[in-house]
Enzyme design. Structure first.
Site, PDB file in Angstrom:
ATOM      1  N   LYS A  65       0.825  -1.206   0.000  1.00 33.33           N
ATOM      2  CA  LYS A  65       0.000   0.000   0.000  1.00 33.33           C
ATOM      3  C   LYS A  65       0.860   1.258   0.000  1.00 33.33           C
ATOM      4  O   LYS A  65       0.546   2.228  -0.686  1.00 33.33           O
ATOM      5  CB  LYS A  65      -0.949  -0.009   1.197  1.00 33.33           C
ATOM      6  CG  LYS A  65      -2.107  -0.976   1.017  1.00 33.33           C
ATOM      7  CD  LYS A  65      -2.988  -0.986   2.237  1.00 33.33           C
ATOM      8  CE  LYS A  65      -4.183  -1.902   2.041  1.00 33.33           C
ATOM      9  NZ  LYS A  65      -4.970  -2.026   3.273  1.00 33.33           N
ATOM     10  N   LYS A  97      -5.986  -8.462 -14.923  1.00 33.68           N
ATOM     11  CA  LYS A  97      -6.940  -8.575 -13.817  1.00 33.68           C
ATOM     12  C   LYS A  97      -7.717  -7.259 -13.672  1.00 33.68           C
ATOM     13  O   LYS A  97      -7.112  -6.178 -13.695  1.00 33.68           O
ATOM     14  CB  LYS A  97      -6.161  -8.863 -12.526  1.00 33.68           C
ATOM     15  CG  LYS A  97      -7.067  -9.024 -11.336  1.00 33.68           C
ATOM     16  CD  LYS A  97      -6.310  -9.153 -10.024  1.00 33.68           C
ATOM     17  CE  LYS A  97      -7.324  -9.111  -8.904  1.00 33.68           C
ATOM     18  NZ  LYS A  97      -6.819  -8.992  -7.589  1.00 33.68           N
ATOM     19  N   LYS A 145      -9.512  -1.456  -9.806  1.00 35.12           N
ATOM     20  CA  LYS A 145      -9.655   0.006  -9.788  1.00 35.12           C
ATOM     21  C   LYS A 145      -8.347   0.666 -10.202  1.00 35.12           C
ATOM     22  O   LYS A 145      -8.340   1.627 -10.947  1.00 35.12           O
ATOM     23  CB  LYS A 145      -9.947   0.487  -8.356  1.00 35.12           C
ATOM     24  CG  LYS A 145     -11.340   0.312  -7.883  1.00 35.12           C
ATOM     25  CD  LYS A 145     -11.591   1.119  -6.605  1.00 35.12           C
ATOM     26  CE  LYS A 145     -10.865   0.578  -5.373  1.00 35.12           C
ATOM     27  NZ  LYS A 145     -11.372  -0.678  -4.850  1.00 35.12           N
TER      28      LYS A 145
END
Ligand code: ADP
Length: 318
Positions: free
Chosen positions: A105, A184, A187
């Protein structure tokens, strides 16, 4: 369920649909919108309010049934934060430092806050509060359930048997849904087909699916064609096989996309209608969330009391 934006087809087949299979099957099941987790990435109050509402609406529209499962917002049950703190006092730093998702992240540009770092501790509280035996997760979340087990065992070892040790249930069979560019759907890749929202946007995404340069009547291999791979998910196996034959016989890509757009529309029409009905009844949504939170708190507060007693935060001094 993360309230972090518009849901797409990958979320539906990769997460919502398989998770809802458990509804009514388990003795009890808990589905909650993790708005406290979302705060690590969504820090605009208008966005968070909208995402929270949309997450509840979307799941109810897709079949989540508050009669069969406990449905609530994480932040309506303050025990999640309370237990997370207590668990953090037995969680070794090294355990969190090894977490892959924190590093991923931060690499993606999400601010490296204490909340983001201790996210797995809050997730452990989410799981342990409900004496959870089975946590259905994708492969990407397996490490978090393992961390929950480690934290629970550490607590039990320190303070005596208090928490049920949960088992991850990896959803191996869940397909990876391809996005409009064939990778894949995600977002972050900008290749999604939204579940709800403007029909024009859905059509535009479908018409933009990337194909090779085969001519209209050339035979096509359905298994390598992104249009077919998406279409297949929305059809019963027999119909999918009939469609595959049409690809082999040479359906033009334009026609194949139009057919997919129609199937998509039909597949989600009942859910879209349900969503519209719910959207028009905000007080019903509030009631569902309030009743869910009350049911969840009844369980969570009992577990919390055990943890308070075990640690010495409650009970009589000797
Ligand atoms: P995104 O990649 O769009 O940010 P999330 O990480 O928010 O999606 O995923 C939410 C859930 O949906 C996860 O359980 C994830 O495994 C599932 N999911 C997301 N995209 C796909 C996909 N293309 N195929 C299968 N499952 C997916």
């Amino acid at each position: 369920m993360q309230p972090s934006g518009q849901l797409h087809l990958g979320n539906y087949f990769g997460s919502m649909h398989p998770n809802m299979e458990w509804m009514g099957k388990a003795e009890s099941s808990f589905y909650f919108i993790v708005d406290l987790h979302a705060l690590t990435t969504v820090q605009n109050p208008d966005d968070l309010r909208r995402f929270r509402r949309d997450a509840l609406l979307d799941y109810l529209a897709c079949g989540l049934d508050p009669e069969k499962a406990t449905v609530f917002f994480q932040s309506d049950v303050p025990e999640h934060c309370e237990l997370a703190w207590i668990l953090s006092t037995v969680t070794p730093m090294g355990l969190l430092e090894r977490a892959v998702s924190y590093k991923e992240k931060v690499e993606k540009g999400i601010a490296a806050t204490v909340g983001l770092f201790t996210y797995p501790v809050l997730m452990a509280a989410d799981i342990l509060l409900y004496d959870t035996t089975v946590v259905p997760v994708g492969k990407d979340q397996k490490q978090h359930v393992e961390m929950t087990r480690d934290i629970a065992m550490k607590f039990n070892h320190t303070f005596g048997e208090t928490f049920v040790i949960p088992e991850p249930q990896i959803q191996e069979a869940v397909a990876v849904v391809p996005g409009t560019d064939g990778q894949k759907m995600s977002k972050s890749y900008g290749n999604t087909i939204p579940l709800f929202g403007a029909e024009k946007a859905i059509e535009k995404a479908i018409m933009g699916i990337v194909t090779d340069s085969k001519g209209p009547s050339d035979p096509k291999d359905p298994e390598t064609c992104t249009i077919y791979r998406i279409h297949k998910l929305l059809l019963p196996p027999k119909e999918a096989e009939t469609l595959a034959e049409e690809y082999r016989a040479g359906i033009p890509y334009g026609e194949a996309k139009k057919r997919l757009a129609q199937t998509y529309k039909d597949f989600f029409a009942p859910m879209r209608a349900k969503r519209e009905t719910l959207l028009a009844k905000p007080s019903l949504l509030d009631d569902i969330a309030a009743q869910g939170a009350a049911k969840a708190r009844a369980v969570a507060s009992r577990t919390m009391e055990r943890a308070r007693e075990a640690t010495g935060l409650s009970g009589k001094a000797k």
